[in-house]
Design an enzyme around this catalytic site. Sequence first.
Site, PDB file in Angstrom:
ATOM      1  N   ASN A  99       0.868  -1.178   0.000  1.00 15.66           N
ATOM      2  CA  ASN A  99       0.000   0.000   0.000  1.00 15.66           C
ATOM      3  C   ASN A  99       0.906   1.228   0.000  1.00 15.66           C
ATOM      4  OD1 ASN A  99      -1.781   2.060   0.502  1.00 15.66           O
ATOM      5  ND2 ASN A  99      -2.369   1.372   2.558  1.00 15.66           N
ATOM      6  N   LYS A 121       0.058   4.226  -0.198  1.00 14.73           N
ATOM      7  CA  LYS A 121      -0.591   5.403   0.397  1.00 14.73           C
ATOM      8  C   LYS A 121      -0.375   6.616  -0.514  1.00 14.73           C
ATOM      9  CE  LYS A 121      -0.125   3.140   4.816  1.00 14.73           C
ATOM     10  NZ  LYS A 121      -0.044   3.236   6.278  1.00 14.73           N
ATOM     11  N   HIS A 145      -9.429   1.131   5.075  1.00 18.50           N
ATOM     12  CA  HIS A 145      -8.151   1.325   5.764  1.00 18.50           C
ATOM     13  C   HIS A 145      -8.372   2.272   6.937  1.00 18.50           C
ATOM     14  CE1 HIS A 145      -4.043   2.500   6.603  1.00 18.50           C
ATOM     15  NE2 HIS A 145      -3.658   1.423   5.950  1.00 18.50           N
ATOM     16  N   GLU A 172      -6.758   4.687   7.925  1.00 22.81           N
ATOM     17  CA  GLU A 172      -6.560   6.110   7.592  1.00 22.81           C
ATOM     18  C   GLU A 172      -7.802   6.683   6.907  1.00 22.81           C
ATOM     19  OE1 GLU A 172      -2.816   5.450   5.605  1.00 22.81           O
ATOM     20  OE2 GLU A 172      -1.959   4.908   7.550  1.00 22.81           O
ATOM     21  N   GLU A 181      -5.106  -4.866  10.669  1.00 21.14           N
ATOM     22  CA  GLU A 181      -4.071  -3.845  10.856  1.00 21.14           C
ATOM     23  C   GLU A 181      -4.337  -3.098  12.162  1.00 21.14           C
ATOM     24  OE1 GLU A 181      -2.154  -2.598   6.883  1.00 21.14           O
ATOM     25  OE2 GLU A 181      -3.945  -1.391   7.129  1.00 21.14           O
ATOM     26  N   GLY A 202       2.867   2.303  10.764  1.00 25.01           N
ATOM     27  CA  GLY A 202       3.857   3.370  10.623  1.00 25.01           C
ATOM     28  C   GLY A 202       4.606   3.717  11.899  1.00 25.01           C
ATOM     29  N   SER A 244       3.674  -2.059  10.258  1.00 30.20           N
ATOM     30  CA  SER A 244       5.130  -2.136  10.492  1.00 30.20           C
ATOM     31  C   SER A 244       5.731  -3.483  10.104  1.00 30.20           C
ATOM     32  CB  SER A 244       5.471  -1.795  11.948  1.00 30.20           C
ATOM     33  OG  SER A 244       5.089  -0.459  12.232  1.00 30.20           O
TER      34      SER A 244
HETATM   35  P1  13P Z   1       3.216   0.402   7.551  1.00 35.04           P
HETATM   36  O1  13P Z   1       3.695  -0.889   6.953  1.00 35.04           O
HETATM   37  O2  13P Z   1       3.932   1.603   7.001  1.00 35.04           O
HETATM   38  O3  13P Z   1       3.151   0.343   9.034  1.00 35.04           O
HETATM   39  O4  13P Z   1       1.689   0.604   7.038  1.00 35.04           O
HETATM   40  C1  13P Z   1       0.823  -0.468   7.166  1.00 35.04           C
HETATM   41  C2  13P Z   1      -0.408  -0.111   6.439  1.00 35.04           C
HETATM   42  O5  13P Z   1      -1.152   0.752   6.824  1.00 35.04           O
HETATM   43  C3  13P Z   1      -0.696  -0.846   5.195  1.00 35.04           C
HETATM   44  O6  13P Z   1      -1.984  -0.607   4.755  1.00 35.04           O
END
Ligand code: 13P
Length: 249
Positions: free
Chosen positions: A11, A13, A97, A99, A167, A173, A212
């Site tokens: 992803n 983002k 997601h 976010e 997640e 992150g 992560s």
């Molecule tokens: P990270 O791998 O950067 O922690 O992000 C995970 C994520 O949100 C994947 O959708």
Amino acid sequence: MASITPLIAGNWKMNGTSLALGEVRNLAAKLAESAPRCTVVICPPATLLERLSEIAAPAGIVTGGQDCHSAASGAHTGDVSAQMLVDAGAQYVIVGHSERRTNHGETDETVRAKSVAALSAGLIPIICVGETESERDAGKAEAVVLTQLQGSIPAEWPGHGIVIAYEPVWAIGTGRTPTSADIAQMHDTIRRDLESRFGERGAATAILYGGSMKPSNAAEILRISNVNGGLVGGASLLANDFHAIISAV
Ligand code: 13P
């Protein structure tokens, strides 16, 4: 037990311009040397989807969107429909997601409507669930995830299936991950819920871990029972790191 093809999805983002396509060429070259033992998906920003799909397809890498609207078309400025993602080469789309849930106020109901739209367009929705840190601290992680699953998954789906991504919000992150025991417990809970509601189809649904995941912890996480792959953020942006995770399968 149903055999599930592992899946590693990146992803990106809101990262990447044309320059980032070079990373996909690098990844394609690495995968040409040794075939991956999993499905490899990259979900770039919508602006790159079509060009990235063209580079990715010959290497066996599939692509996905990061979100879609629940409507097929209409007056929704700035939004992208599932059909548009298909038109740009996508086979998957991430929905719900954390976010999107946090920044855009998406509810389980919104996520379910988006999943239905994705499935009707022929896309496989990667439906995301996960608890916040305060919910985990309060001992509510499983209840929160089960509620999200209940509300976000469509009642039925066609043959091409769905994917679930667990997640934990506090692991995204941050460089922090749950213990293997905590991941195992949550993935087992998700599996039981899918099986009880959807029978064999639930048993055959891939459950990804996200938050992560990186080259240094991928092998350990990917060997946990009911972890069928990963949804990778930061570590999917560089071909070397993403390839190392793919190789950990
Ligand atoms: P990270 O791998 O950067 O922690 O992000 C995970 C994520 O949100 C994947 O959708």
